[in-house]
Design a protein around this motif. Structure first.
Motif, PDB file in Angstrom:
ATOM      1  N   TYR A   4       0.943  -1.325   0.176  1.00  0.00           N
ATOM      2  CA  TYR A   4      -0.007   0.014  -0.158  1.00  0.00           C
ATOM      3  C   TYR A   4       0.869   1.171   0.002  1.00  0.00           C
ATOM      4  O   TYR A   4       0.631   2.089  -0.807  1.00  0.00           O
ATOM      5  CB  TYR A   4      -0.886  -0.030   1.307  1.00  0.00           C
ATOM      6  N   THR A  57     -14.674   5.114   7.171  1.00  0.00           N
ATOM      7  CA  THR A  57     -15.310   4.653   5.840  1.00  0.00           C
ATOM      8  C   THR A  57     -15.031   2.915   6.043  1.00  0.00           C
ATOM      9  O   THR A  57     -14.521   2.569   6.710  1.00  0.00           O
ATOM     10  CB  THR A  57     -14.584   4.639   4.437  1.00  0.00           C
ATOM     11  N   ASN A  97     -12.000   1.060   6.937  1.00  0.00           N
ATOM     12  CA  ASN A  97     -11.159   1.165   8.278  1.00  0.00           C
ATOM     13  C   ASN A  97     -12.143   0.518   9.294  1.00  0.00           C
ATOM     14  O   ASN A  97     -12.041   0.550  10.571  1.00  0.00           O
ATOM     15  CB  ASN A  97     -11.265   2.545   8.915  1.00  0.00           C
TER      16      ASN A  97
END
Ligand code: NAI
Length: 257
Positions: free
Chosen positions: A158, A193, A196
């Motif tokens: 990521y 969101t 998470n």
């Protein structure tokens, strides 16, 4: 609410939930016609279409997997065809996979890099070819992350994808300026969101995170969408190659001893 996007058409990738959804709604509220995108058309897509139509805007959902180069190029071409032009591209779709570095599989690495970097690279390329061919201005906003700048242990792929996005945007700002195309990144901190959900369910971990956020709260999707709308608008006409952090102070916070 201002009307900064009258007669503008915007494509927001990964817009059937979370930050992407908020961006689509915000741009529509300010006058843009919207192309929504997700891997599949679902109930939420239907609801969003109804919501945006109620605002008096035109809206269409295009299903496409942006991690696949062929599909993302087709998405851009289809998006142009829907209403006849395209002004704003918000590359929002993204995902993360948690693993210790020594456990990361090639499959997980590929899905993260293909979604967060490769798809965006070739999506931008298709959009730029369109703008160039039609001699049109354009604006691009990439949903980066505070992790284009700060470390995130156990999320190495990521971080690699968002770090690369930082340099992609810096580089393209120079190359695309003569074509009248602006490109910027928005770097959210911790935003409430579905991405998470695990963190939000873990009170102890959440408290630890809040200790690192000077404003002591998670971000709202609307906080991010407001900055995206600014960067997409002519008010940001002299802004290109930048990253705007929307993080309550997380990135450069300092704990006084
Ligand atoms: P989310 O998981 O709630 O939404 C992501 C959306 O992208 C979903 O609708 C998903 O279906 C879609 N998507 C994923 N892969 C796709 C693909 N291959 N093709 C088409 N659509 C695809 O995530 P969230 O939190 O709204 O994140 C949006 C962006 O913001 C991501 O790029 C993420 O990295 C970034 N971000 C989010 C933060 C947060 O705290 N929520 C913090 C920093 C960055």
């Amino acid at each position: 609410m201002m009307n900064r996007f009258e007669n503008k058409i915007a494509l927001v990738t990964g817009s059937s939930q979370g930050i992407g959804e908020a961006c689509a709604l915000r741009l529509a509220k300010e006058g843009a016609d919207i192309i929504l995108n997700g891997r599949k058309f679902d109930e939420r897509g239907e609801e969003l279409i109804a919501e945006i139509e109620k605002m008096g805007r035109r809206v269409k959902f295009l299903a496409a997997d942006v991690s696949k180069t062929k599909d993302v190029i087709k998405l851009i071409d289809d998006a142009v065809a829907v209403f006849g032009s395209l002004d704003i591209l918000v590359n929002n779709a993204g995902l993360e996979k948690k693993a210790d570095f020594w456990e990361v599989t090639e499959e997980d690495y590929d899905i993260v890099m293909d979604t967060n970097l490769k798809g965006i690279f070739f999506g931008i390329q298709a959009f730029v070819k369109y703008c160039k061919r039609e001699k049109r201005a354009g604006t691009i906003i990439n949903m980066s992350s505070v992790h284009e700048e700060i470390v995130f242990p156990h999320f190495s792929a990521y971080c690699a994808s968002k770090g690369a996005m930082k340099m992609l945007t810096r580089n393209l700002a120079t190359e695309l300026a003569p074509l009248n195309i602006r490109i910027n990144n928005v770097a959210p901190g911790a935003v409430t969101t579905p991405i998470n959900q695990d963190l939000l369910n873990n009170k102890e971990q959440l408290e630890k995170l809040l200790d690192n956020i000077p404003m002591r709260r998670m971000g709202k999707v609307e906080d991010v969408a407001a900055v995206v709308a600014f960067l997409a608008s002519d008010e940001a006409g002299y802004v290109t190659g930048s990253t705007y952090f929307v993080d309550g102070g997380l990135t450069y916070h300092y704990e006084e001893q």
